[in-house]
Design a protein around this motif. Sequence first.
Motif, PDB file in Angstrom:
ATOM      1  N   LEU A   1       7.187  37.475 -44.234  1.00  0.00           N
ATOM      2  CA  LEU A   1       7.801  37.684 -44.315  1.00  0.00           C
ATOM      3  C   LEU A   1       8.374  35.402 -45.109  1.00  0.00           C
ATOM      4  O   LEU A   1       8.530  34.894 -43.596  1.00  0.00           O
ATOM      5  N   ALA A   2       8.196  35.096 -45.353  1.00  0.00           N
ATOM      6  CA  ALA A   2       7.872  34.005 -46.389  1.00  0.00           C
ATOM      7  C   ALA A   2       9.951  33.247 -47.034  1.00  0.00           C
ATOM      8  O   ALA A   2      10.315  33.680 -47.230  1.00  0.00           O
ATOM      9  N   PHE A   3      10.935  32.832 -45.551  1.00  0.00           N
ATOM     10  CA  PHE A   3      12.376  32.932 -45.474  1.00  0.00           C
ATOM     11  C   PHE A   3      12.381  31.409 -46.386  1.00  0.00           C
ATOM     12  O   PHE A   3      12.169  30.576 -46.242  1.00  0.00           O
ATOM     13  N   TYR A   4      13.549  31.820 -46.999  1.00  0.00           N
ATOM     14  CA  TYR A   4      14.280  30.883 -47.823  1.00  0.00           C
ATOM     15  C   TYR A   4      15.906  31.271 -47.641  1.00  0.00           C
ATOM     16  O   TYR A   4      16.199  31.941 -48.194  1.00  0.00           O
ATOM     17  N   GLY A   5      16.392  30.509 -46.782  1.00  0.00           N
ATOM     18  CA  GLY A   5      17.369  30.859 -46.481  1.00  0.00           C
ATOM     19  C   GLY A   5      17.431  31.947 -45.655  1.00  0.00           C
ATOM     20  O   GLY A   5      17.510  32.855 -45.143  1.00  0.00           O
ATOM     21  N   ALA A   6      18.778  32.927 -45.937  1.00  0.00           N
ATOM     22  CA  ALA A   6      18.653  34.482 -46.561  1.00  0.00           C
ATOM     23  C   ALA A   6      18.574  35.732 -46.618  1.00  0.00           C
ATOM     24  O   ALA A   6      18.245  36.744 -46.653  1.00  0.00           O
ATOM     25  N   SER A   7      16.934  34.893 -47.180  1.00  0.00           N
ATOM     26  CA  SER A   7      16.115  35.623 -48.051  1.00  0.00           C
ATOM     27  C   SER A   7      14.778  35.140 -48.321  1.00  0.00           C
ATOM     28  O   SER A   7      15.154  34.403 -47.443  1.00  0.00           O
ATOM     29  N   ALA A   8      13.931  36.242 -48.490  1.00  0.00           N
ATOM     30  CA  ALA A   8      12.685  35.875 -47.897  1.00  0.00           C
ATOM     31  C   ALA A   8      11.875  36.921 -49.198  1.00  0.00           C
ATOM     32  O   ALA A   8      12.068  37.949 -49.477  1.00  0.00           O
ATOM     33  N   GLU A   9      10.581  35.916 -49.278  1.00  0.00           N
ATOM     34  CA  GLU A   9       9.222  36.915 -49.952  1.00  0.00           C
ATOM     35  C   GLU A   9       8.625  37.254 -48.858  1.00  0.00           C
ATOM     36  O   GLU A   9       7.950  37.089 -47.551  1.00  0.00           O
ATOM     37  N   LEU A  10       8.487  38.856 -49.519  1.00  0.00           N
ATOM     38  CA  LEU A  10       7.065  39.096 -48.406  1.00  0.00           C
ATOM     39  C   LEU A  10       5.971  39.908 -49.564  1.00  0.00           C
ATOM     40  O   LEU A  10       6.287  40.129 -50.194  1.00  0.00           O
ATOM     41  N   GLY A  11       4.974  40.098 -48.308  1.00  0.00           N
ATOM     42  CA  GLY A  11       3.769  39.748 -49.176  1.00  0.00           C
ATOM     43  C   GLY A  11       3.463  41.175 -47.810  1.00  0.00           C
ATOM     44  O   GLY A  11       3.417  40.556 -46.251  1.00  0.00           O
ATOM     45  N   ALA A  12       2.492  42.028 -48.334  1.00  0.00           N
ATOM     46  CA  ALA A  12       2.087  42.503 -47.012  1.00  0.00           C
ATOM     47  C   ALA A  12       0.701  43.571 -47.793  1.00  0.00           C
ATOM     48  O   ALA A  12      -0.174  43.798 -49.036  1.00  0.00           O
ATOM     49  N   SER A  13      -0.347  43.471 -46.873  1.00  0.00           N
ATOM     50  CA  SER A  13      -2.065  44.626 -47.240  1.00  0.00           C
ATOM     51  C   SER A  13      -2.350  45.136 -45.999  1.00  0.00           C
ATOM     52  O   SER A  13      -1.882  45.015 -44.981  1.00  0.00           O
ATOM     53  N   VAL A  14      -2.643  46.009 -46.455  1.00  0.00           N
ATOM     54  CA  VAL A  14      -3.414  47.140 -45.431  1.00  0.00           C
ATOM     55  C   VAL A  14      -5.581  47.284 -45.620  1.00  0.00           C
ATOM     56  O   VAL A  14      -5.349  48.076 -46.660  1.00  0.00           O
ATOM     57  N   ALA A  15      -5.793  46.858 -44.841  1.00  0.00           N
ATOM     58  CA  ALA A  15      -7.823  47.681 -45.112  1.00  0.00           C
ATOM     59  C   ALA A  15      -7.386  48.986 -45.594  1.00  0.00           C
ATOM     60  O   ALA A  15      -6.985  50.075 -45.193  1.00  0.00           O
ATOM     61  N   SER A  16      -8.169  48.427 -47.450  1.00  0.00           N
ATOM     62  CA  SER A  16      -8.482  49.920 -47.665  1.00  0.00           C
ATOM     63  C   SER A  16      -8.680  51.081 -47.157  1.00  0.00           C
ATOM     64  O   SER A  16      -8.176  52.438 -47.308  1.00  0.00           O
ATOM     65  N   GLU A  17      -9.866  51.310 -46.117  1.00  0.00           N
ATOM     66  CA  GLU A  17     -10.243  52.488 -45.309  1.00  0.00           C
ATOM     67  C   GLU A  17      -9.166  52.643 -44.412  1.00  0.00           C
ATOM     68  O   GLU A  17      -9.625  53.642 -43.873  1.00  0.00           O
ATOM     69  N   TRP A  18      -7.607  52.173 -44.385  1.00  0.00           N
ATOM     70  CA  TRP A  18      -7.199  52.077 -42.730  1.00  0.00           C
ATOM     71  C   TRP A  18      -5.818  52.448 -44.098  1.00  0.00           C
ATOM     72  O   TRP A  18      -4.552  52.864 -42.965  1.00  0.00           O
ATOM     73  N   ARG A  19      -5.765  52.942 -45.399  1.00  0.00           N
ATOM     74  CA  ARG A  19      -3.940  53.291 -45.647  1.00  0.00           C
ATOM     75  C   ARG A  19      -4.102  54.475 -45.804  1.00  0.00           C
ATOM     76  O   ARG A  19      -4.831  55.315 -44.983  1.00  0.00           O
ATOM     77  N   GLN A  20      -3.064  54.965 -45.810  1.00  0.00           N
ATOM     78  CA  GLN A  20      -2.315  56.574 -45.033  1.00  0.00           C
ATOM     79  C   GLN A  20      -2.637  57.103 -44.027  1.00  0.00           C
ATOM     80  O   GLN A  20      -2.356  57.850 -44.217  1.00  0.00           O
ATOM     81  N   ARG A  21      -2.113  55.428 -43.123  1.00  0.00           N
ATOM     82  CA  ARG A  21      -2.199  56.355 -41.592  1.00  0.00           C
ATOM     83  C   ARG A  21      -1.160  56.153 -41.266  1.00  0.00           C
ATOM     84  O   ARG A  21      -0.829  55.860 -39.991  1.00  0.00           O
ATOM     85  N   GLY A  22      -0.252  55.539 -42.115  1.00  0.00           N
ATOM     86  CA  GLY A  22       1.323  54.593 -41.132  1.00  0.00           C
ATOM     87  C   GLY A  22       1.034  53.125 -40.907  1.00  0.00           C
ATOM     88  O   GLY A  22       2.222  53.295 -40.338  1.00  0.00           O
ATOM     89  N   ILE A  23       0.459  53.094 -41.277  1.00  0.00           N
ATOM     90  CA  ILE A  23       0.189  51.381 -40.617  1.00  0.00           C
ATOM     91  C   ILE A  23       0.573  50.215 -41.458  1.00  0.00           C
ATOM     92  O   ILE A  23       1.640  49.358 -41.162  1.00  0.00           O
ATOM     93  N   GLY A  24       1.156  50.298 -43.126  1.00  0.00           N
ATOM     94  CA  GLY A  24       2.042  49.386 -43.141  1.00  0.00           C
ATOM     95  C   GLY A  24       3.361  50.325 -43.078  1.00  0.00           C
ATOM     96  O   GLY A  24       4.183  49.137 -43.259  1.00  0.00           O
ATOM     97  N   ARG A  25       3.453  51.334 -43.367  1.00  0.00           N
ATOM     98  CA  ARG A  25       5.297  51.613 -42.360  1.00  0.00           C
ATOM     99  C   ARG A  25       5.653  51.405 -41.198  1.00  0.00           C
ATOM    100  O   ARG A  25       6.629  51.000 -41.629  1.00  0.00           O
ATOM    101  N   ALA A  26       4.704  51.076 -39.957  1.00  0.00           N
ATOM    102  CA  ALA A  26       4.901  50.734 -38.887  1.00  0.00           C
ATOM    103  C   ALA A  26       5.332  48.652 -38.814  1.00  0.00           C
ATOM    104  O   ALA A  26       5.525  48.189 -38.671  1.00  0.00           O
ATOM    105  N   LEU A  27       4.127  48.073 -39.917  1.00  0.00           N
ATOM    106  CA  LEU A  27       4.361  47.196 -40.609  1.00  0.00           C
ATOM    107  C   LEU A  27       5.970  46.583 -41.262  1.00  0.00           C
ATOM    108  O   LEU A  27       6.502  45.699 -40.269  1.00  0.00           O
ATOM    109  N   PHE A  28       6.380  47.684 -42.002  1.00  0.00           N
ATOM    110  CA  PHE A  28       7.166  47.056 -42.884  1.00  0.00           C
ATOM    111  C   PHE A  28       8.384  47.673 -41.318  1.00  0.00           C
ATOM    112  O   PHE A  28       9.812  46.179 -41.856  1.00  0.00           O
ATOM    113  N   ALA A  29       8.960  48.374 -41.096  1.00  0.00           N
ATOM    114  CA  ALA A  29       9.637  48.434 -39.903  1.00  0.00           C
ATOM    115  C   ALA A  29       9.388  47.629 -39.041  1.00  0.00           C
ATOM    116  O   ALA A  29      10.770  47.208 -38.787  1.00  0.00           O
TER     117      ALA A  29
END
Length: 158
Positions: A73-101
Amino acid sequence: MVLPLRLRRLAALDTAQIVEHLLTLNADDRHARFSALVSNQGIADYVGRINYRRDLCIGAMSPHFGLLGFIHLAFYGASAELGASVASEWRQRGIGRALFARALRMGRALGLREIHLASGHPAARHICASLGCKVVLGDGYPRARVYLRPSAQERIAA
């Protein structure tokens, strides 16, 4: 989710692991993550510009496999740009959701109210919506805006 897995805030000492993780992304994943085609040097330059004191960087760490997912999360005041990635072989296992949460909760606690998703990636939009955020698509930049709900404490105080 993959166990054991530890979510932790990343710092400048983690730069090499972040670069290594991002370099494993294929061309399609890089475009989804950065909203552009990014070279290996571009990735190294991006990671080198992260302001770890201002921004929020969280990694999903495995003691056996290293950095499996990364959210920034790159902060710019009260907003931020979000970039996220999960290694392809580890997707669909809840890692992305846990990171976002974790990132949304920590961002909200730091006063964040709006997140920009440059590419408006469908998975990112879905995760944000499933975590109770309002997601609004746009035509330009950012492709999607995510509005964070006030915390329970903030709602009581209002």
